[in-house]
Design an enzyme around this catalytic site. Structure first.
Site, PDB file in Angstrom:
ATOM      1  N   CYS A  10       0.866  -1.169   0.000  1.00 56.66           N
ATOM      2  CA  CYS A  10       0.000   0.000   0.000  1.00 56.66           C
ATOM      3  C   CYS A  10       0.907   1.224   0.000  1.00 56.66           C
ATOM      4  O   CYS A  10       2.097   1.124  -0.306  1.00 56.66           O
ATOM      5  CB  CYS A  10      -0.972  -0.010   1.184  1.00 56.66           C
ATOM      6  SG  CYS A  10      -0.237   0.216   2.822  1.00 56.66           S
ATOM      7  N   ARG A  16      -3.231  -0.756   5.387  1.00 57.58           N
ATOM      8  CA  ARG A  16      -3.777  -1.846   4.577  1.00 57.58           C
ATOM      9  C   ARG A  16      -2.823  -3.012   4.369  1.00 57.58           C
ATOM     10  O   ARG A  16      -3.212  -4.173   4.556  1.00 57.58           O
ATOM     11  CB  ARG A  16      -4.232  -1.299   3.217  1.00 57.58           C
ATOM     12  CG  ARG A  16      -5.356  -0.283   3.363  1.00 57.58           C
ATOM     13  CD  ARG A  16      -5.661   0.401   2.050  1.00 57.58           C
ATOM     14  NE  ARG A  16      -4.554   1.292   1.679  1.00 57.58           N
ATOM     15  CZ  ARG A  16      -4.464   1.911   0.508  1.00 57.58           C
ATOM     16  NH1 ARG A  16      -5.378   1.714  -0.418  1.00 57.58           N
ATOM     17  NH2 ARG A  16      -3.448   2.715   0.254  1.00 57.58           N
ATOM     18  N   ASP A 127      -8.174   3.294   1.350  1.00 62.39           N
ATOM     19  CA  ASP A 127      -7.263   3.734   2.406  1.00 62.39           C
ATOM     20  C   ASP A 127      -8.077   4.328   3.554  1.00 62.39           C
ATOM     21  O   ASP A 127      -8.773   5.327   3.373  1.00 62.39           O
ATOM     22  CB  ASP A 127      -6.289   4.772   1.848  1.00 62.39           C
ATOM     23  CG  ASP A 127      -5.164   5.096   2.813  1.00 62.39           C
ATOM     24  OD1 ASP A 127      -5.232   4.712   4.002  1.00 62.39           O
ATOM     25  OD2 ASP A 127      -4.195   5.735   2.363  1.00 62.39           O
TER      26      ASP A 127
END
Length: 163
Positions: A10, A16, A127
């Protein structure tokens, strides 16, 4: 036998991708495949190098039984593309960044994590960093779904592999 290696990516490697690493690690262990797969996570940016995952991420993951406390943020590097069999991006922006870094010969291993999902009709893991609390739960829902798909793929791959 060489372990199959998967890298989760990420932006900053504090929400994440460490979540995806921890979830997949737990699911592989439960499936009896933990010793056959190498896992790691990294960010496409160097904003949080060496830092533990975001406390909100850790808290939500812990509620579902996933421990992220030992993970530390790092930035993806060129050697990762030869080390890992699969490099999974959480969203299209990070997939594009990875594609720009990745040698053409290794590009086949780049995919979106959600390409393995079967229960959620989303192609990206959003996100949660600047969003509301429910964003962290959504990340877990999506990541658990995709990781189930990865476990199924690995079961098939390992079952069909020559002894």
């Amino acid at each position: 036998m060489k372990k199959y290696a998967i890298l989760m990516c990420c932006m900053g490697n504090i929400c994440r991708s460490p979540t995806a690493e921890a979830v997949l690690r737990a699911k592989l262990a439960a499936a009896g495949l933990g010793d056959l797969v190498e896992l790691d996570s990294a960010g496409t940016h160097d904003y949080h190098l060496g830092r533990a995952p975001d406390p909100r991420t850790q808290r939500h993951a812990q509620r579902r039984g996933y421990d992220l406390s030992a993970l530390r943020a790092r930035k993806v590097g060129l050697p990762d593309f030869t080390r890992f069999d699969l490099v999974l991006a959480m969203d299209r922006d990070n997939l594009e960044r990875l594609s720009a870094l990745c040698p053409q010969a290794d590009a086949r291993q780049l995919r979106l994590l959600m390409s393995f999902a079967t229960r959620h009709d989303a192609d990206e893991v959003p996100d949660p960093y600047y969003g509301e609390v429910d964003g962290f739960e959504r990340v877990l829902d999506y990541v658990e779904d995709a990781c189930d798909g990865i476990v199924d793929m690995l079961r098939q791959r390992l079952r069909d592999a020559p002894a």
